[in-house]
Design a protein around this motif. Structure first.
Motif, PDB file in Angstrom:
ATOM      1  N   THR A 125       0.846  -1.194   0.000  1.00 61.30           N
ATOM      2  CA  THR A 125       0.000   0.000   0.000  1.00 61.30           C
ATOM      3  C   THR A 125       0.882   1.245   0.000  1.00 61.30           C
ATOM      4  OG1 THR A 125      -0.096   0.252   2.414  1.00 61.30           O
ATOM      5  CG2 THR A 125      -1.739  -1.196   1.383  1.00 61.30           C
ATOM      6  N   ARG A 126       0.272   2.372  -0.346  1.00 57.90           N
ATOM      7  CA  ARG A 126       0.996   3.635  -0.333  1.00 57.90           C
ATOM      8  C   ARG A 126       1.414   4.012   1.090  1.00 57.90           C
ATOM      9  NH1 ARG A 126      -1.860   8.392  -3.572  1.00 57.90           N
ATOM     10  NH2 ARG A 126      -2.261   6.633  -4.973  1.00 57.90           N
ATOM     11  N   ASP A 136      -2.186  -0.085  -7.181  1.00 57.95           N
ATOM     12  CA  ASP A 136      -2.509   1.335  -7.110  1.00 57.95           C
ATOM     13  C   ASP A 136      -2.758   1.847  -8.528  1.00 57.95           C
ATOM     14  OD1 ASP A 136      -2.579   4.130  -6.760  1.00 57.95           O
ATOM     15  OD2 ASP A 136      -1.104   4.058  -5.134  1.00 57.95           O
TER      16      ASP A 136
END
Length: 276
Positions: A162-163, A191
Motif C-alpha cells: 500500500t501507499r 494502485d
C-alpha cells in the motif's frame, strides 16, 4: 571561434546490459537527453536479453575504482549514481574511491544510490555479503537512496502493498543513513496511480504520476534514478531533481516500445527532435 562551454557531468557506476534497456546504457542515454555529459565506471558485463540474464563477468574491483578516480580527477563530476555493483569487494572499492573523489552525502558531489540487487527477471545480481556491504557502506554515504519495492524488501524485510506502507518503509530506510529516500512505486500495480514517495527524515513529498497500460518497462527504475542524478548535476535541489526524474521517466514509460520476445525498454526517443 570560441569554444563551447563544458556541460554538467554525471558519473554512473554500473553494469552493462547487452540488450541496451537498463544498466549503464539506460543511464548514459538518460544523461545525454537531459543535457548532461555521461561518465562511466563499468562494474560488470552481463549477457542478457528480454528472456533473462544468461551469464556475466565482474570487472576487477581495482579497475572499477580506477575508472572513478580517473574521470573525477581530470574531467570533474557534478553528481554520481550507482547501479549494479556485483560484489562486496566492488562495493568496498567504490566506497573508498567515492570518498577520495569527494562523492557522497556529506561531500561536494551528490551521490544517488540505486540499490540494484536483482534483474527485472529476478536474477540475483549479488550475494548476501554484497547486500550487507551495500547496506553498511553505501547507504550511509547516499544523498538519495532510490529503491523499488523489491529492493525495499531486500533491505528491510518489509513487504509493501500500500501507499501507506511506502511511507513506513521510507522511514525505516532513512534510519540506515541516506539523506533522502525515494521509494519508487512502479511495482505497486494495485494502485491505479504511480505515486513515488520522497522522505528527508521529517517531511514526505509525494510524486504523483500516471500508471500507463504497458508491459514494456525495462529500465524504468534506472531511468528515474539517472534523470534525478542529471538534475542534481545541473544544480537542482533534491526535491527539484526528484520531480525532474519523475517527469522524465513518466514520459519514458508512456513512449515505451516492444523489443524482443518479452518486456521491452522504456524510451528516451521522446526527447529527440524530429528529423527533417
Amino acid at each position: 571561434m570560441s569554444e563551447n562551454p563544458s556541460p554538467p557531468s554525471a558519473l554512473t557506476i554500473a553494469g552493462s546490459d547487452s540488450g541496451g534497456a537498463a544498466g549503464l546504457q539506460a543511464d548514459l542515454r538518460t544523461f545525454l537527453t537531459c543535457g548532461v555529459h555521461g561518465l562511466v565506471a563499468v562494474t560488470a558485463v552481463t549477457v542478457q536479453n528480454t528472456l533473462g540474464v544468461h551469464d556475466r563477468t565482474d570487472i576487477p574491483a581495482r579497475i572499477v575504482a580506477g575508472q572513478i578516480e580517473a574521470v573525477a580527477a581530470d574531467m570533474g563530476v557534478n553528481a554520481a549514481k550507482t547501479g549494479m555493483l556485483a560484489s562486496a569487494e566492488i562495493i568496498h572499492a567504490v566506497a573508498a574511491a567515492c570518498d577520495k573523489a569527494e562523492i557522497g552525502r556529506d561531500r561536494k558531489v551528490p551521490f544517488v544510490v540505486d540499490p540494484v540487487a536483482a534483474s527485472m527477471h529476478g536474477h540475483p545480481l549479488f550475494d548476501e555479503d554484497g547486500l550487507v556491504a551495500l547496506r553498511d557502506e553505501l547507504l550511509p554515504r547516499a544523498t538519495v537512496l532510490t529503491p523499488n519495492l523489491d529492493e525495499v524488501r531486500l533491505l528491510t524485510g518489509m513487504t509493501v502493498t500500500t501507499r501507506e506502507q511506502m511511507h513506513q518503509a521510507a522511514v525505516v530506510l532513512h534510519r540506515l543513513g541516506p539523506k533522502y529516500v525515494l521509494v519508487k512505486s512502479g511495482h505497486l500495480v494495485s494502485d491505479p496511480e504511480c505515486v513515488d514517495v520522497l522522505f528527508d527524515g521529517s517531511t514526505f513529498v509525494e510524486l504523483p504520476g500516471e500508471r500507463f497500460a504497458t508491459q514494456h518497462t525495462h529500465g524504468a527504475g534506472d531511468t528515474m534514478a539517472s534523470a534525478l542524478t542529471a538534475g542534481l548535476a545541473k544544480g537542482m535541489s533534491v526535491v527539484e531533481a526528484a520531480r525532474y526524474g519523475k517527469w522524465f521517466v513518466s514520459h519514458a514509460v508512456e513512449n515505451a516500445y516492444p523489443m524482443g520476445a518479452k518486456v521491452g525498454p522504456v524510451s528516451a526517443f521522446w526527447r529527440l527532435a524530429p528529423e527533417h
